[in-house]
Design a protein around this motif. Structure first.
Motif, short mmCIF file in Angstrom:
data_model
loop_
_atom_site.label_atom_id
_atom_site.label_comp_id
_atom_site.label_asym_id
_atom_site.label_seq_id
_atom_site.Cartn_x
_atom_site.Cartn_y
_atom_site.Cartn_z
N SER A 34 6.33 -17.57 -2.76
CA SER A 34 6.10 -16.50 -1.52
C SER A 34 7.70 -16.75 -1.31
N PRO A 35 8.43 -15.31 -0.82
CA PRO A 35 7.71 -14.03 -0.72
C PRO A 35 7.50 -13.39 -2.40
N THR A 36 6.78 -11.86 -2.49
CA THR A 36 7.30 -11.61 -4.13
C THR A 36 7.90 -10.73 -4.32
N ILE A 238 -3.48 -7.75 0.02
CA ILE A 238 -1.85 -6.91 0.39
C ILE A 238 -1.72 -5.98 1.54
N ILE A 239 -0.54 -6.47 1.83
CA ILE A 239 -0.01 -6.31 3.82
C ILE A 239 1.48 -5.73 3.11
N LYS A 240 1.13 -4.15 2.78
CA LYS A 240 1.83 -3.13 3.11
C LYS A 240 2.72 -2.82 4.38
N ALA A 241 3.98 -2.47 4.29
CA ALA A 241 4.67 -2.15 5.41
C ALA A 241 5.56 -0.89 4.66
N THR A 242 5.55 0.10 5.33
CA THR A 242 5.95 1.34 5.49
C THR A 242 6.59 2.30 6.37
N ALA A 243 7.87 2.52 6.53
CA ALA A 243 9.10 3.31 6.82
C ALA A 243 8.23 4.55 7.79
N ALA A 244 7.67 4.79 8.76
CA ALA A 244 7.29 6.51 9.08
C ALA A 244 8.27 7.40 9.59
N GLN A 245 8.97 7.10 9.28
CA GLN A 245 10.11 8.12 9.63
C GLN A 245 11.27 8.36 8.42
N ASP A 246 10.54 7.82 7.73
CA ASP A 246 11.22 8.51 5.85
C ASP A 246 10.66 10.00 5.56
N ARG A 252 8.33 7.05 0.61
CA ARG A 252 8.42 6.54 1.61
C ARG A 252 9.31 4.98 1.56
N ALA A 253 9.96 4.70 2.13
CA ALA A 253 10.01 3.35 1.61
C ALA A 253 9.10 2.61 1.83
N GLU A 254 9.07 1.45 1.03
CA GLU A 254 7.89 0.78 1.48
C GLU A 254 8.10 -0.90 1.22
N ASP A 255 7.55 -1.90 1.35
CA ASP A 255 7.56 -3.43 0.91
C ASP A 255 5.45 -3.93 0.83
N ASN A 256 5.87 -4.63 0.04
CA ASN A 256 4.37 -5.21 0.51
C ASN A 256 4.23 -7.03 0.20
N ILE A 257 3.42 -7.31 0.37
CA ILE A 257 3.27 -8.81 0.09
C ILE A 257 1.93 -9.35 -0.26
N THR A 258 1.37 -10.44 -1.22
CA THR A 258 0.81 -10.10 -1.00
C THR A 258 0.28 -12.43 -0.58
N LEU A 259 -0.67 -12.01 0.09
CA LEU A 259 -1.26 -13.04 1.01
C LEU A 259 -2.51 -13.31 0.29
N THR A 260 -2.65 -14.78 0.22
CA THR A 260 -4.07 -15.31 -1.11
C THR A 260 -4.54 -17.12 -0.60
N VAL A 261 -5.85 -16.56 0.16
CA VAL A 261 -6.70 -17.43 0.82
C VAL A 261 -7.92 -18.08 -0.80
#
Length: 898
Positions: A34-36, A238-246, A252-261
């Motif tokens: 955390s984070p990855t 996997i939670i992914k965030a992407t730059a919508a205006q790219d 497009r530019a993006e980043d992600n993070i893995t969340l685990t239960v």
């Protein structure tokens, strides 16, 4: 930040490692970061929280190391801890720091590897996790970074009590590019990261337009509706965030993070008891069973156990083998099992209801349990101890005290009775309390379950020495004896004798041997040997030879000088003194000494011998002798009394003399008395020469003497001046009850004839020819053909030899119209001894006279004639009235027609 193929590969590897399913093993580790991924600069290093999770059954020692990809020039990585200890079912964290140099490239993947070792060297496991660090100094026009707010962990170990039915993350989405852009939020997954039935939702699908360096929070929620229905494993998102205006729509530019239960293994069950309560006495058993059903989220081995909050009940419950059973996952064919057991409470608890938890355990954890209420009864028990088990040399007639300690060894308060068994005759034991109430053995310290009593042992005055007397103390409750203790008592020796002379003065002729009957009774409590001496009187220091020759002889005529007697034994001997003075009326005194060997005790008697030329003697005889002039046979009941008269004759020639009378034999069964002229005398009677005196001897059998006893009573008489010459008669007595009832009729016969309605009357005389008072009853027959029999009186007492008149009244039945004969039997018997009854057969004839019969016939004829005449008269009047009524009716009818 734009993705490149290398980054994609590393992220895929990371997701694969995170999404691998947890396998239950002795050591099983997994890593998460955390984070990855994050950006860093040469001035600001990137830090990652590395979490090591041990889902195995054993504790593990984990060694950590780092490695970097080949294109990571200018990047360095360090770990805060290289060796970490992780307990079973828990996790530990350390920090990974990635630093950039001036020559660092755009990005670098760093892999953290873990090597775990369990309790056994062969018990190992490995895991790894890869993070990506980007060089922020070369971010580009469009770039996005997603992190967990406040650096909270990306992996959450779910706890239903703390987390409820939801798990939430607060994420920070940051525009790290140069251009403003909204960020699209997407929850995705791939084959390497499996949510396995769970789903995550984001509160936003897109952020607002974020300028360079701006951030916005996004909330991710995972619903966990039923922990038991969710598989125990790592569930990742996997939670992914992407730059919508790219403008580069393809990449497009993006980043992600893995969340685990992390859903832990849930080992729980439902339980039900066959019986929920038992009422049992200590050591009493009952059978029962508990049925268990797996309601957890994994298969697990359940072990049956029993416990209680406040009591040790481990030994109470005995489960049938096997004690453990593997339960399949819920819904499987083996997800239930029933354990049978036997419960046997002991007395380690006080009486009452004890809650016992019957459990299904997973290791030391309780998967489920049910309460079995066991009502334990009272165990009544006690122990007894004495302050001493032996008491020695107790003086006869004294009291010795010991202590008796009673301990309640049962499990509850109880009342105990104390007493003695096998107590020797004449001994008595007095306890300070005959019953005590004592708390049970669980009452607490300070011997609260014990009580001490005083026992006073009263030794009778006739207790013997050289004998060990034994008896027992006992304690019981509820009619059951719990314990007993034996006490041995010995009595101190007492040396004592009593000497008795019927006469202390005798007469005799020159050269004659005069005999003094001497009775010696050992009144001590031990057998003693007695030394016999005849001494010159008035010399106390020693036994000086007397003036005349003297010695002792037994009843067989043998000379004796000593005598051995048991306690209470009587020895009868003679003191033989030879008259050695020829002068009439000369006197000589002698001292008879009886000493006890080994003791200072001595009994003395002083006797006198007078020289006389006369003869002195007495004789006794029955007033009314039977077949044997010197003996009589008697049968007496207990309490029976018999009197007999005797003549005592002075058969000497020395003038007036004193007769000495003695009675002995059956001392414990018969009371005896001597009467002269109806007055009890002491047994000495003065009788002139050639005269005689009539005396009465009364014998009474003591009440309570058992029937069947027998013995001989001797009545002896002698002259006081010549006690050696004895005249005797004897009674041979049998103690027995003789029942002998006899009857006689008066002049009337045993068959009577009476004229009806007269009654017959028989007169009978009942005589008691037995030897005991009889309660006589006369049994009459049951009424037959309405005849009645009355006896007056039908119950009375009759002394021996007494006669009673009895009238038997016989009444014929009422309405007798012909001659009748009534035969019946009555029985005259002692009330308590019907076998000694006397039956009598009697007959009564009742006759009806001819005059009575004739009078009866004439009367019947007159009655019947009157009835017939009256009937004819009534019928005539009826016919006449009917005829007159008819004439009147016809006349009235004729008038109406006119």
């Amino acid at each position: 930040m734009r993705n490149n193929p290398a980054v994609t590969v590393f992220i895929t590897l990371m997701l694969i490692s995170v999404s691998l399913p947890l396998v239950s093993a002795s050591v099983s580790v997994s890593l998460s970061a955390s984070p990855t991924s994050q950006s860093a600069t040469s001035d600001d290093a990137a830090e990652y929280t590395i979490t090591i999770q041990n889902s195995g059954d054993d504790d593990a020692t984990v060694s950590l190391s780092t490695s970097q990809a080949a294109d990571c020039n200018g990047y360095t990585s360090t770990l805060e801890d290289q060796v970490v200890s992780v307990s079973s079912g828990s996790s530990e964290s350390t920090t990974l720091t990635v630093s950039l140099g001036e020559s660092a490239g755009d990005s670098c993947e760093t892999t953290v590897a873990a090597s775990a070792v369990g309790q056994a060297p062969t018990d190992t496991d490995t895991a790894d996790i890869t993070v990506e660090t980007s060089n922020e100094d070369g971010g580009g026009q469009y770039s996005v970074k997603i992190t967990v707010k406040d650096n909270d962990p990306q992996l959450i170990n779910y706890d239903s009590e703390e987390d409820g039915d939801q798990v939430k993350w607060e994420l920070i989405v940051e525009n790290t590019g140069e251009q403003s852009s909204a960020m699209q939020i997407e929850v995705t997954s791939d084959s390497d990261c499996d949510s396995d039935g769970l789903s995550a939702t984001s509160d936003k699908q897109t952020t607002g337009s974020l300028g360079s360096g701006d951030t916005e929070e996004v909330e991710i929620t995972v619903d966990i509706p039923d922990e038991g229905a969710t598989e125990a494993d790592s569930h990742c998102f996997i939670i992914k965030a992407t730059a919508a205006q790219d403008p580069n729509a393809a990449d497009r530019a993006e980043d992600n993070i893995t969340l685990t239960v992390q859903i832990p293994q849930l080992k729980e069950c439902d339980a039900s008891l066959q019986k929920t309560a038992h009422s049992l006495d200590p050591l009493e058993s009952a059978t029962n069973s508990i049925s268990l059903t797996n309601i957890g989220n994994t298969e697990w081995t359940v072990t049956a156990a029993a416990t209680s909050d406040d009591y040790d009940v481990q030994d109470w419950v005995d489960f049938d083998a096997p004690l453990s059973k593997l339960l399949s996952e819920p819904g499987g064919t083996q997800d239930s099992h029933t354990f049978s057991f036997t419960i046997t409470p002991d007395d380690s608890v006080e009486p009452g209801t004890i809650p016992v938890y019957i459990q299904g355990r997973a290791g030391t954890s309780v998967g489920c349990q049910e309460i079995l209420y066991v009502t334990v009864g009272q165990n009544k028990d006690a122990s007894l101890s004495l302050s001493t088990n032996k008491v020695s040399n107790v003086e006869p007639g004294s009291t010795e005290r010991i202590q008796v300690l009673v301990a309640n060894t049962g499990n509850g308060q109880d009342t105990f009775a104390l007493g003695t068994n096998d107590l020797p005759s004449g001994w008595q034991v007095s306890l300070s309390q005959s019953s005590v109430t004592i708390d049970g053995k669980h009452c607490g310290p300070n011997n609260c379950n014990k009580q001490s009593l005083d026992a006073d042992i009263q030794v009778p005055s006739d207790a013997l020495a050289n004998i060990q007397y034994s008896f027992t103390f006992y304690v019981n409750s509820g009619g059951n004896q719990h314990d007993s203790m034996s006490l041995d008592v010995t009595v101190a020796a007492v040396h004592s004798v009593i000497t008795t002379l019927p006469s202390d003065s005798q007469t005799g002729k020159f050269a004659q041997i005069v005999q003094f009957p001497l009775s010696i009774k050992n009144t001590g409590n031990i057998q003693d040997t007695l030394v016999l001496d005849v001494c010159n009187p008035n010399i106390n220091t020693s036994c000086s030879t007397p003036a005349w020759n003297a010695s002792f002889s037994n009843q067989q005529g043998n000379t004796v000088s000593s005598l051995t007697l048991d306690p209470d034994e009587i020895g009868n001997i003679f003191v033989d003194i030879q008259v050695e003075d020829p002068f009439d009326n000369s006197e000589e005194y002698f001292e008879i000494r009886v000493g006890i060997i080994g003791s200072n005790f001595q009994s003395t008697e002083l006797v006198k011998v007078t020289v006389s030329n006369y003869n002195y003697s007495m004789a006794i005889s029955f007033e009314n002798p039977g077949d044997s002039p010197s003996s009589s046979e008697l049968a007496l009941p207990p309490g029976g009394l018999h009197s007999t008269s005797f003549w005592i004759n002075n058969t000497g020639d020395g003038g007036v003399d004193e007769a000495i009378i003695s009675i002995y034999g059956m001392e414990s069964s018969v009371l005896k008395s001597i009467k002269l002229d109806g007055v009890i005398t002491n047994g000495e009677i003065s009788i002139p020469a050639n005269s005689r005196v009539l005396i009465e001897i009364e014998l009474e059998v003591i009440e309570g003497v058992e029937s069947g006893n027998s013995g001989t009573i001797t009545v002896s008489v002698s002259s006081k001046k010549n006690t050696a010459k004895v005249s005797s008669i004897t009674f041979n007595i049998d103690v027995i009850v003789i029942h002998d009832l006899q009857y006689t009729m008066d002049s009337s016969p045993e068959e009577l004839t009476v004229k009806y309605p007269e009654r017959a009357s028989f007169i009978i005389y009942v005589t008691n020819n037995g030897n005991a008072i009889e309660n006589v009853e006369i049994i009459t027959p049951a009424p037959l053909r309405e005849w009645s029999v009355d006896v007056v009186p039908d119950d009375f007492n009759l002394n021996p030899g007494q006669t009673k008149q009895v009238e038997i009244r016989v009444t014929p039945p009422v309405g007798l119209n012909q001659d009748d004969t009534y035969k019946f039997t009555i029985i005259i018997q002692p009330e308590d001894t019907p076998v000694a009854g006397q039956p009598i057969e009697l007959t009564v004839n009742a006759e009806i006279s001819s005059i009575n019969l004739a009078n009866g016939l004439i009367g019947k004829i007159l009655v019947y004639s009157s009835i017939i005449f009256g009937s004819i008269l009534v019928l005539t009047l009826f016919l006449r009235t009917r005829k007159e009524n008819k004439i009147i009716s016809e006349a009235l009818l004729s008038n109406q027609q006119d």
